[in-house]
Scaffold this motif. Structure first.
Motif: not given
Ligand code: NAD
Length: 497
Positions: A147, A151, A156, A175, A211, A224, A250, A382, A449
């Motif tokens: 998911i 940005n 991603i 996406p 979901d 995600f 975030g 953010e 990451f």
């Protein structure tokens, strides 16, 4: 309703039976490029079932063969990278150079996935007991789900499905509904490389579709990337349904500026990392922490920031593009207003910027606040726009304490010429990705990451080489072998009788 984009479900691209769609717009013009369908629940079930069936055959394909197909994919992506970047620029508004970077960082992950045979080697230990060896083998999980946010619509998705596929899994990609054209192109190119049908299913939509994937009995692992609130929902729902889940979320990233830092480097780094990509990066620097006399550099930052202007994707002089949507722009303008009301000093205000020839674009100009306190909303939230807030601290210890008290922990950096200060910072800071004289320390894909705190929930094996651990199971086998000498002498005795 205009043209509705395809989904890839059960054997090929096709039109969804969805009755509801969402327009995908060019953020510089508001032109509707295409409509994205809210895939129906029957289609989601069909996609998972097709991925499950494809898995049973794909898991048996030898890892070197899977790697060779991925090499083809990597070559095709390289060949088409500018075509992908052009589509990406249209739907995100990113400048062409920025869009090219988005695609390239994804290609690097595909390169990493090509190394899968070496990454899927198990371990062996001989004689754990007399005549007994133990060894482990690495096996795929089954149907994995991705998911992804708006940005980085190339990078991603490419963090996820190539690695999952390399490991022998199949995949369902959902996406962002705000820029789904780039992911469609990535999947079209994928199938041009000779991969068997149904390895990757592509569905569009929002919460309902997510979901359905989180709760489906046949999905095994969920990757995600997106905002904190949605990430928490995905983590809670996915784990409640006993899935393996990783959520990269975030951020509020701080850059510490020490008085001994090189001023030009500080100014360049701060401008690029705060307003670059319109501030729509999870690793953007949104807080500059000036220690002691370093605060004298705030004026230099302001002057350099005032020179940067947003512009359209093909304007090579533009520093960055528009925000993704009118709603995102309104939200950022709301924060700028709140910052003023809360008593911060607005040194540069980008609220009223305009771009010639693009009166309807979602533009926000570079914005800089100083005298910011850590209880102001421009500090705590953010903003995800080209807004930098400056905080002043007396010592490095104070700067570290401020950053460690922040609930996010995605990225941070320090600019200094002191090895001692840098080493203290890297050791004591409670943030996952640390830059030393590097403003945006995103690791290359042979590392993970590693966001901390509210920037990451779940399994840390994200995105790179170590994601192999996320997308696989380890099976440990213990075997008793007959003693060769004992068997030989027993045979001899029998023969002599
Ligand atoms: P978002 O959370 O709105 O959307 C992300 C995905 O979740 C999309 O596919 C969307 O369709 C889906 N979604 C949205 N609302 C949902 C809901 N209520 N239930 C289930 N699914 C839902 O994020 P965004 O605005 O597209 O992306 C920006 C955010 O992503 C920022 O917060 C940014 O920091 C974060 N981000 C994090 C990383 C990282 O690696 N940590 C990288 C890039 C972006």
């Amino acid at each position: 309703m205009g043209k509705v984009m395809d989904v890839y479900i059960n054997g090929g691209f096709r039109q969804s039976a969805a009755t509801e769609t969402i327009p995908v717009t060019n953020p510089a013009t508001q032109e509707v490029l295409v409509e994205a369908p809210y895939t129906t629940m029957e289609e989601i079930n069909e996609a998972v079932a097709a991925a499950r069936t494809a898995f049973l055959a794909w898991r048996r394909v030898p890892a070197p063969e899977r790697a060779r197909m991925l090499m083809k994919y990597q070559m095709l992506l390289k060949e088409k990278q500018d075509d992908i970047a052009r589509v990406l620029s249209q739907e995100t508004g990113k400048t062409f150079a920025d869009a090219q970077g988005d695609v390239w960082r994804g290609i690097e992950v595909v390169e990493q996935a090509c190394n899968v045979p070496a990454m899927m080697m198990g371990e062996t230990s001989e004689n754990v007991a007399r005549n007994i060896d133990t060894y482990s083998i690495i096996q795929p999980l089954g149907v994995c789900v991705g998911i992804t946010p708006f940005n980085f619509p190339a990078m991603i998705p490419l963090w996820m499905f190539p690695l999952a596929i390399a490991c022998g899994n199949t995949f369902v990609l959902k996406p962002s509904e705000q820029d789904p054209m780039t992911p469609n192109m990535l999947i079209e190119l994928f199938y041009q490389c000779g991969f068997p049908k149904d390895l990757v299913q592509l569905v569009h939509g929002g919460r309902e579709q997510v979901d359905a994937l989180l709760t489906h009995p046949d999905t095994r692992a969920i990757s995600f990337v997106g905002s904190v609130n949605v990430g928490q929902h995905v983590y809670r729902t996915g784990t409640q349904h006993l899935k393996r889940v990783q959520c990269m979320t975030g951020a509020k990233n701080h850059m510490v500026v020490m008085p001994d830092a090189n001023k030009d480097q500080v100014v360049n780094a701060l401008i690029g990392s705060s307003v670059g990509a319109a501030g729509q990066r999870c690793m953007a620097i949104s807080v500059a922490v000036f220690v002691g006399e370093a605060a004298a550099m705030i004026e230099d930052v302001r002057a350099a920031m005032a020179e940067v202007r947003p512009g359209a994707w093909d304007d090579s002089e533009a520093g960055y593009g528009p925000q993704i949507s009118p709603a995102a722009r309104e939200r950022i303008l709301g924060y700028i207003e709140k910052g003023k009301q809360e008593g911060a000093t607005c040194l540069l205000d980008g609220s009223d910027v305009s771009v010639e020839g693009y009166p309807d674009g979602n533009w926000v100009g570079p914005t800089l606040f100083s005298d910011v306190k850590t209880d102001m909303s421009i500090y705590t939230d953010e903003i995800f726009g080209p807004v930098l807030v400056a905080v002043k601290e007396d010592t490095l210890d104070d700067a570290i304490a401020t950053i460690n008290a922040n609930p996010y922990g995605n990225g941070t950096s320090i600019f200094t010429s002191s090895g001692g200060a840098a080493r203290k910072f890297q050791s004591e800071i409670e943030v996952g990705q640390v830059g030393i004289n590097v403003p945006i320390p995103v690791p290359l894909p042979f590392f993970s990451f590693t966001g901390w705190k509210n920037s990451f929930y779940g399994d840390q094996h994200a995105y790179g080489k170590q994601a192999i651990r996320f997308y696989t199971e380890t099976k440990t086998i213990t075997a008793r072998w007959f003693d060769a000498d004992a068997v030989a002498s027993a045979n001899m005795t029998i023969a002599l009788k």
